[in-house]
Write an enzyme that holds these catalytic residues in place. Structure first.
Site, PDB file in Angstrom:
ATOM      1  N   CYS A   1       0.813  -1.372   0.069  1.00  0.00           N
ATOM      2  CA  CYS A   1       0.084  -0.054   0.054  1.00  0.00           C
ATOM      3  C   CYS A   1       0.854   1.357  -0.091  1.00  0.00           C
ATOM      4  CB  CYS A   1      -0.969   0.072   1.232  1.00  0.00           C
ATOM      5  SG  CYS A   1      -2.013  -1.291   1.348  1.00  0.00           S
TER       6      CYS A   1
ATOM      7  N   HIS B   1      -3.282   6.811   4.347  1.00  0.00           N
ATOM      8  CA  HIS B   1      -2.081   6.032   4.563  1.00  0.00           C
ATOM      9  C   HIS B   1      -0.917   6.279   3.958  1.00  0.00           C
ATOM     10  CE1 HIS B   1      -0.902   1.269   5.306  1.00  0.00           C
ATOM     11  NE2 HIS B   1      -0.455   1.993   5.962  1.00  0.00           N
TER      12      HIS B   1
END
Ligand SMILES: *[C@@H]1O[C@H](CO)[C@@H](O)[C@H](O)[C@H]1NC(C)=O
Ligand SMILES: *[C@@H]1O[C@H](CO)[C@@H](O)[C@H](O)[C@H]1NC(C)=O
Ligand SMILES: *[C@@H]1O[C@H](CO)[C@@H](O)[C@H](O)[C@H]1NC(C)=O
Length: 583
Positions: free
Chosen positions: A77, A138
């Site tokens: 990610c 994130h």
């Protein structure tokens, strides 16, 4: 009023009366960039899945182009998204790491997308766009103090943010926490570490003559051990309070999040954003929490698919895609909006949820999330619908990268690429407008953390795609594809096998990388030396920057912990009005 400003006033007024500037006649397109989390390329209908129902994503592809060789810059990610947002390989911004924390591990870490990086949102914002991100970020939050928000989306060119500054993970769900903490092994290792520290200190004191009173030292030691233990245990034990939070712009609105409502809330936010911005150019980054564990779906989708909770969640996400596209089309923005769909990296083969396999499927491609060289970790679905510009039902097999969205969006939004930075993405506009048959990428470098695992060479004259692997992860158990003992394959050291000469595959003929070419084969020498040369050139362009995911930047720092309330009493729910169910 001066004459010139008077004149400007008159012309502006006249113009706006005669030619109202509405979005539909605006020359700048809107952008809706949709990114799924952990979705495999083999999980959707138009990429070959015949048992999961994804009619809305399939329709998008039918009305636009399908990028069949669309490659993420990293197999996990945080770095993949950093590359997407900056158009640069993640190591250029210090957003990757080969050690334990290859993604940001908690919301109170000090690492994150550095303030001196320029996202495409920042450029479009400066060019008059309304820019929003709804869903997962994130990319870090604070640098030095709680609330400095140096890594926050609003510091990176977005006007609006609603969603999770961190990422969804299993501990965000109550049922999961109960089962997980019942047999968590990590506490045991913490206890042993604490015992070891105490023992070492006591032995040192006993056998050296430091002139310190043993009792005093022992108290210090116990206190230190306790602190050390807490610094690990607290983030684990309270992780859902501290990481599973929802923010609207700079404000925390749910701590912890109410996960049962999140899908409804995100969908409502998406609709509201489109409605609010329909008369001005906008860029909306739809950063889905789907289909990351814990795979919480709404009632309508539970038990509906043929692939358990994972399939249910994919089908729900597809519904949401349809809902967004309808909102665009029903607002009259169809002809002037570029819609993009992708996943941040390949499906996660090893992931289990309460002892059941629940990861995505990467079709014919080998490997998955966490593996940078093998195609399954980095080849993701890519779809672009841009009505009246790209021909419907088109397939582009050329190598393209998620980093290409950056120059594409900047070019179409009327911005300029930063001239003080290397941009690794290449505009997709020539391919989309059918003005070019080959993508501009000759080489793509496949990094695992900071280790170069493989390189793809797009040989322009023959059109052949080669891939050389310098390192490959060692799978466990033997014979399996994946690292089932550790959940995620690692990037270096004893966990990888080095290849000299490299493993070479002809991806054009062998996309599943099953027929390794031999050093005595006709092209082997020539291809490898061409690739080696490209690696050497590429490595010259990489400079040393601060490591955002280093051990010290990627751990719990209480003073950076976002907190709705008075630290450490952090909880609130400001989003408790009724949410309109659009599902
Ligand atoms: C469709 O997706 C599911 C879930 O990921 C997977 O189990 C199945 O093998 C896929 N089917 C095909 C034909 O790819
Ligand atoms: C979109 O373009 C098509 C074809 O050019 C046209 O028929 C249609 O009216 C346009 N729709 C809108 C909402 O402008
Ligand atoms: C950002 O700042 C860091 C630290 O000062 C520096 O090493 C890096 O080169 C800068 N990056 C850019 C793109 O200017």
């Amino acid at each position: 009023m001066e004459l010139t400003s008077m004149w400007r006033f008159i012309t502006v007024t006249l113009c706006s009366i005669t030619f109202p500037v509405t979005n539909t006649i605006h020359s700048k397109p809107n952008f809706v960039l949709i990114m799924a989390d952990d979705l495999g390329i083999g999980d959707i209908g138009c990429f070959g899945n015949d048992t999961i129902r994804t009619p809305n994503i399939d329709k998008l592809a039918k009305e636009g182009v399908k990028l069949t060789q669309h490659i993420a810059a990293a197999p996990i990610c945080t770095p993949s998204r950093a590359a997407f947002l900056t158009g640069r390989y993640p190591m250029r911004s210090g957003m990757d790491f080969s050690g334990a924390g290859r993604a940001l591990m908690c919301l109170s870490a000090s690492g994150g997308l550095p303030p001196n990086e320029t996202t495409f949102a920042k450029i479009l914002q400066a060019n008059g766009y309304s820019t929003g991100i709804i869903g997962k970020w994130h990319q870090g939050l604070n640098c030095e103090t709680r609330g400095d928000h140096c890594h926050h989306p609003l510091s990176h060119g977005f006007n609006y943010f609603y969603g999770m500054p961190f990422t969804l993970f299993r501990e965000c769900q109550t049922e999961f926490r109960k089962t997980f903490y019942a047999h968590s092994p990590s506490h045991l290792s913490l206890y042993s570490q604490v015992l070891a520290i105490t023992a070492v200190t006591l032995i040192t004191v006993k056998y050296t003559n430091l002139g310190i009173r043993p009792l005093k030292l022992m108290i210090c030691c116990v206190l230190f051990s306790l602190l050390y233990f807490l610094s690990w245990y607290i983030p684990l034990g309270f992780t859902h309070y501290w990481n599973c939070i929802v923010m609207r712009n700079h404000e925390i609105v749910q701590q912890p999040m109410n996960i049962q409502r999140t899908t409804h809330e995100i969908l409502q936010e998406l609709h509201q954003f489109i409605e609010r911005n329909k008369n001005i150019p906008f860029l909306l980054f739809v950063s889905f929490l789907h289909v990351h564990t814990p795979l919480v779906s709404t009632k309508r989708f539970i038990g509906n698919s043929r692939h358990g909770i994972y399939g249910d969640n994919v089908e729900e996400m597809d519904f949401m895609v349809g809902s967004i596209v309808d909102a665009i089309d029903n607002t009259g923005l169809k002809n002037n909006t570029l819609i993009y769909f992708t996943s941040d990296h390949g499906g996660h083969l090893e992931v289990t949820y309460v002892n059941t396999q629940v990861g995505g499927w990467n079709g014919i491609y080998k490997g998955g999330k966490g593996m940078a060289g093998w195609e399954g970790g980095i080849r993701v679905p890519g779809i672009i619908r841009w009505t009246n510009v790209v021909r419907p039902d088109t397939i582009i097999d050329e190598p393209t990268s998620l980093m290409d969205i950056y120059p594409t969006v900047v070019q179409l939004g009327g911005g300029e690429l930063p001239n003080d930075k290397i941009i690794d993405g290449r505009s997709l506009v020539p391919l989309l407008k059918n003005q070019a048959t080959h993508s501009e990428h000759e080489f793509l470098f496949h990094y695992c953390g900071r280790n170069l695992h493989a390189v793809r060479w797009h040989q322009k004259d023959s059109g052949t795609i080669w891939k050389a692997h310098y390192m490959t992860p060692i799978f466990h158990p033997e014979g399996a594809v994946g690292c089932y003992d550790t959940i995620l394959c690692k990037c270096e050291g004893e966990h990888v096998m080095l290849h000299n000469p490299p493993l070479l595959f002809n991806l054009s003929e062998d996309p599943s990388e099953s027929k390794q070419l031999q050093p005595l084969d006709t092209h082997f020498e020539a291809v490898i030396s061409k690739i080696d040369l490209a690696v050497a050139e590429h490595q010259k362009t990489i400079s040393t920057v601060p490591q955002q995911l280093s051990l010290s930047n990627n751990r719990w720092k209480p003073w950076l912990q976002p907190c709705c309330g008075t630290f450490p009493f952090c909880w609130c729910n400001k989003d408790n009005t009724n949410v309109t169910s659009l599902i």
